[in-house]
Design an enzyme around this catalytic site. Structure first.
Site: not given
Ligand code: GLN
Length: 468
Positions: A73, A172, A148
């Site tokens: 990532k 994410s 994400s």
């Molecule tokens: N969707 C969640 C957020 O926007 C989780 C993001 C993540 O786990 N990095 O914060």
């Protein structure tokens, strides 16, 4: 297609070379470039590594991951390579050192094939908020892959690398794993060093994996987990794993999850079917009450935006990456750089986080959310005095269409089933559970007590035979 570490080992044993394996993935990445999963492919570097590792294999000195090709990532540092968190503000920035977790994989001869797309600074649930544009779901290109870590999920699901690293602050890893039919592991907070992971919300962030089977998740976890002097929150507790259950288990379900108003009826139906099968097979399944459902997403967003507003203060146009060229003086440099460098969602979170930490509102929001977090931690701890493993849906629905969810609050509610494990620090995994009528996958989530990845893995392995 080489989809697992087992496939790689088999190919090597039949005489395929590491260079051929890397070339195969490079070709697959090119063929499927429209998915937009990679933001950069390390073609030359990966091929050079392939030659070096092939030599090690000939000499009998290769590590456990020889031939395994991973994607990372774009928020993980790999020395000498760019790392941008899919943000314009960091686009030109190169990592000065390698993340501990990645270093441990490299020491075992894994090859990194490239940087994977994600939501900017890991903030998002659809991978539509990246300065490199959205990632497409490989199961249907008109759908989002989740976020994400959408690039990581798609790369693994589409066979563009053997496995991938992601980060999970609120889901994410597990949410895109659910929407791409992959295995997504978020270990306990403190299991894998965060050194070299660009921080979003430091008391939540955790590095984890995407893979096409459970064994690969365990293999990578075993190598990456463990204490690291560079991250004071890592535990010294021994890293144990197992595929075998050595005693009958008590499983737990949280009724507020299954009966949640937002849950897709088909996902609910599948989950209830699984529970009936388990009960019929003699498994003890306890239904537990979870009265905090309405508070978890708000508490998550208060605390993570607060931490993000502090973590992202360092991107000031002076220390890292991008700097606005038409600014004069210090204040204007900060303002113009941050205005042009951050995307809309990141700005929204910095502003929200600054607000909840402000003198007048600190107690109303931040302190209160901390109290909710503590309550949740206590409640969750108590669950694991009664059951060994919680079985939950990973996501309320399957993937949605690109551009379909515009309202930020609607987007935040995608995380309703995943933020729990981040607020409490428990380990959790999403395993493929099924497909809906449009052939879109969804996952099943398991959660065990803090640092009990051993039970998480053995339960996942045992349940896998029921969900196939
Ligand atoms: N969707 C969640 C957020 O926007 C989780 C993001 C993540 O786990 N990095 O914060």
């Amino acid at each position: 297609m080489l989809l697992s570490i087992r496939d790689i080992r088999l190919a090597l044993s039949k005489g395929t070379t590491v260079v051929e394996i890397v070339q195969g993935y490079l070709q697959a990445i090119e063929n499927q470039s429209s998915l937009n999963a990679f933001v950069e492919v390390f073609e030359e570097g990966a091929l050079a590594e392939a030659h070096r590792i092939q030599n090690k294999i000939s000499q009998g000195t290769a590590g456990r991951l020889a031939g395994v090709v991973i994607g990372i990532k774009d928020n993980l540092c790999f020395q000498g390579h760019k790392v941008s968190a899919a943000s314009k503000i960091l686009e030109p920035f190169e990592a000065l050192f390698t993340a501990t977790a990645l270093n441990r994989l490299l020491e075992e001869d894994a090859i990194v094939i490239g940087r994977l797309n994600c939501d900017e600074f890991a903030m998002g649930s659809s991978n539509e908020k990246s300065c490199y544009g959205p990632v497409l779901n490989n199961h249907d290109h008109t759908y989002v892959p989740g976020g994400s870590s959408g690039g990581s999920a798609v790369a693994v699901s589409a066979g563009l690398c053997t496995a991938a690293l992601g980060s999970d602050t609120g889901g994410s890893i597990r949410q895109p794993a659910s929407w791409t039919g992959t295995f997504g592991l978020k270990p306990s907070y403190g299991r894998i060093s965060r050194s070299g992971l660009l921080a979003y919300a430091s008391s939540f962030d955790q590095i984890g994996t995407f893979s096409n089977n459970l064994e690969d998740a365990i293999c990578l976890y075993e190598i990456m987990a463990g204490c690291d002097p560079l991250d004071a929150t890592t535990t010294t507790m021994p890293v144990e794993t197992s595929l075998e259950l050595n005693r009958p288990l008590t499983l737990g379900i949280l009724s507020e999850y299954i009966h949640h108003e937002g849950i897709d009826p088909y996902i609910k139906h599948k989950l209830e079917g699984l529970l009936t099968t388990l009960v019929e097979a003699g498994v003890t399944v306890k239904t537990l009450d979870f009265p905090y459902m309405d508070y978890i997403v708000p508490a998550y967003y208060v605390l993570t935006t607060a931490e993000a507003s502090s973590n992202l203060a360092r991107y000031d146009g002076v220390h890292y990456g991008f700097r606005s060229t038409d600014a004069e003086g210090v204040d204007e440099t900060y303002i113009k750089t941050r205005t042009a460098g951050f995307g809309e969602e990141v700005k929204r979170r910095i502003i929200t986080g600054t607000f909840v930490l402000s003198n007048e509102y600190y107690d109303t929001y931040y302190t209160k959310a901390q109290k909710v977090r503590r309550l949740l931690q206590e409640k969750t701890k108590a669950f694991f005095e009664e059951v060994d493993c919680l079985i939950l849906p990973t996501t309320p629905t399957t993937a949605f269409k690109l551009g379909e969810v515009k309202d930020p609050i609607q987007m935040y509610l995608q995380d309703i089933f995943t933020v729990h494990a981040n607020l409490t620090g428990n380990p959790a995994i999403s395993i493929p559970f099924g497909m809906n009528e449009h052939n879109l996958p969804f996952g099943l989530q398991l959660m065990t007590k803090q640092f009990d990845e051993k039970t998480l893995f053995s339960t996942a392995n045992w349940l896998n035979s029921y969900v196939q």
